[in-house]
Scaffold this motif. Structure first.
Motif, PDB file in Angstrom:
ATOM      1  N   ILE A  62       0.860  -1.177   0.000  1.00 43.29           N
ATOM      2  CA  ILE A  62       0.000   0.000   0.000  1.00 43.29           C
ATOM      3  C   ILE A  62       0.898   1.229   0.000  1.00 43.29           C
ATOM      4  N   LYS A  63       0.285   2.400  -0.176  1.00 44.55           N
ATOM      5  CA  LYS A  63       1.073   3.628  -0.120  1.00 44.55           C
ATOM      6  C   LYS A  63       0.716   4.359   1.170  1.00 44.55           C
ATOM      7  N   CYS A  64       1.718   4.706   1.954  1.00 44.19           N
ATOM      8  CA  CYS A  64       1.424   5.333   3.243  1.00 44.19           C
ATOM      9  C   CYS A  64       1.198   6.829   3.114  1.00 44.19           C
ATOM     10  N   LYS A  65       0.586   7.393   4.123  1.00 42.80           N
ATOM     11  CA  LYS A  65       0.444   8.856   4.217  1.00 42.80           C
ATOM     12  C   LYS A  65       0.840   9.265   5.632  1.00 42.80           C
ATOM     13  N   PRO A  66       2.128   9.448   5.834  1.00 40.27           N
ATOM     14  CA  PRO A  66       2.645   9.653   7.191  1.00 40.27           C
ATOM     15  C   PRO A  66       2.233  10.979   7.807  1.00 40.27           C
ATOM     16  N   ARG A  67       2.168  10.964   9.112  1.00 39.91           N
ATOM     17  CA  ARG A  67       1.795  12.157   9.845  1.00 39.91           C
ATOM     18  C   ARG A  67       2.886  12.549  10.858  1.00 39.91           C
ATOM     19  N   THR A 336      -3.126   6.667   5.789  1.00 37.26           N
ATOM     20  CA  THR A 336      -2.614   5.297   5.835  1.00 37.26           C
ATOM     21  C   THR A 336      -1.284   5.230   6.584  1.00 37.26           C
ATOM     22  N   LEU A 337      -1.191   4.319   7.524  1.00 37.83           N
ATOM     23  CA  LEU A 337       0.025   4.136   8.346  1.00 37.83           C
ATOM     24  C   LEU A 337       0.588   5.495   8.790  1.00 37.83           C
TER      25      LEU A 337
END
Ligand SMILES: Nc1nc2c(ncn2[C@@H]2O[C@H](COP(=O)(O)OP(=O)(O)O)[C@@H](O)[C@H]2O)c(=O)[nH]1
Ligand SMILES: [Mg+2]
Length: 395
Positions: A62-67, A336-337
């Motif tokens: 999957i492709k993450c979207k970090p925060r 995501t993640l």
């Protein structure tokens, strides 16, 4: 819903003139690679460095979207707070150069990096020398820190001697130093001392302090100025620092690379052993680049290794990814993640809940291993790269 803002803090300590500030700048200066990302200097001597780990996004396809972190080409970059602590000199515990700022800086750190001069050209006072033994510096810093701790404890001894629960009382006396009662008990046992109604002599208090320091503040030695060190120096270093956790490094070379990369003169990915010159350069700069090329032909600058060592090598540290949706691997907002959280090896799902929010831990019912889609108990021991949902009664 909950924002993970608490970064790990790493303190850079050592005698004067060892290259602490140079390493600090090198570690915290974002090169062109990550310059587009938010980069913060909290206070003049506080900055952010990034520890690199393979992101779990690849494994999950999957492709993450970090925060709370970043992800560049599948590499998760986890922010670490770096503090450039004022230089320590022999006698520091008596007040020489040790202001309140020093105490604040060192207390919050969970790992310390001690910078020593690998070239042996400066001694424990930071003065010019030839063939100085780096172990002298290591010993000096350990002694000063534990004498300073011992002094604080001694001053509270009259009060501590009345307490039944000495571990709790000591933790309060040392609040800010970030030690757990568990560490205090371990240190007391290592020093064969009892914690209840303690009546420790000065020597016993010092023994306890040195054990507490060893147990609660892991120390990595940065053997800096390695660019200036001869093969002889490196051999001598290996003997003198035997048993220590040592990384050979050159803060100066890494700083030069990151600076010129930021200026757009070269293309350099931190940690790599090559770089590409992008524009016409002066003869002087060509000379400097030649020095750097010769250096990189032998070894990396060691700066990335140092950051990763501080973040992960100690206490079997692992990275876990808390999520709220175990099917989509997302948080409340659909990221995501979003968060990569560094935890001590042996930490449980409950520890993770507590790290996210104390209320989440209090009301926790169970957790879900999101990779396997199975329920796990509160005392489930987390594994590296686990993706975990905490299920709590609190709404
Ligand atoms: N050759 C070499 N010199 C360095 C290195 N790191 C720092 N220096 C030099 O050592 C001196 C002291 O550096 P500084 O960072 O101010 O040391 P601090 O007192 O420990 O903070 C400066 O002249 C730096 O340029 C290094 O990796 N290699
Ligand atoms: Mg300095």
């Amino acid at each position: 819903m909950f924002f993970m803002s608490e970064h790990m803090i790493v303190g850079i300590i050592g005698a004067p003139n060892k290259g602490k500030s140079t390493l600090f700048s090198a570690m915290t200066m974002a090169s062109a690679e990550i310059a587009d990302y938010p980069f913060t200097t909290i206070k003049p001597n506080h900055g952010i460095a990034y520890a690199a780990r393979q992101c779990v996004e690849r494994e999950l396809h999957i492709k993450c979207k970090p925060r709370n972190s970043m992800c560049v080409d599948g590499t998760r970059l986890i922010p670490i707070d770096i503090v450039d602590v004022a230089g320590l000199v022999p006698g520091a515990h008596l007040g020489k150069g040790m202001g309140n700022q020093f105490l604040n800086d060192i207390c919050g750190a969970s790992v310390l990096i001690q910078v020593v001069d690998a070239s042996g050209k400066s001694d424990a006072n930071g003065n010019r020398a030839e063939g100085a033994d780096a172990y002298d510096e290591v010993k000096m810093v350990k002694e000063e820190l534990s004498l300073w701790l011992a002094d604080i404890i001694s001053r509270h001894m009259p009060k501590l001697s009345k307490e039944e629960d000495g571990a709790k009382a000591l933790r309060e006396v040392l609040s800010g130093f970030k030690v757990s009662e568990y560490d205090i008990k371990k240190a007391a046992s290592a020093a064969t001392l009892t914690l209840s109604k303690m009546k420790w002599s000065t020597a016993e208090t010092q023994k306890f302090s040195s054990e507490l320091l060893r147990i609660s503040k892991p120390m990595i030695i940065a053997a800096n100025k390695i660019d200036k060190a001869t093969d002889e120096d490196i051999k001598r270093l290996a003997v003198s620092l035997k048993g220590c956790d040592v990384i050979l490094c050159s803060g100066m070379v890494e700083l030069a690379l990151r600076k010129t990369s930021k200026e757009g003169k070269i293309n350099y990915v931190p940690g790599e052993r090559n770089f590409e010159v992008l524009e016409d350069i002066s003869a002087e700069q060509a000379g400097a680049f030649e020095y750097i090329r010769r250096f990189l032909a032998k070894r990396s600058t060691g700066v990335n290794e140092l950051i990763n060592e501080a973040a992960f090598s100690r206490e079997g540290n692992i990275v876990v990814y808390p999520v709220e949706d175990e099917n989509k691997f997302t948080d409340h907002f659909g990221n995501t993640l979003p968060d990569a959280v560094v935890m001590k090896g042996g930490s449980t799902a409950m520890d993770l809940a507590a790290k996210i929010h104390s209320e989440l831990a209090v009301n926790m019912i169970y957790a879900v291993d999101a990779k396997k889609k199975i329920r796990v108990a509160k005392d489930y021991v987390l594994k590296d790269n686990d993706v975990i949902k905490i299920v709590s009664a609190a709404k």
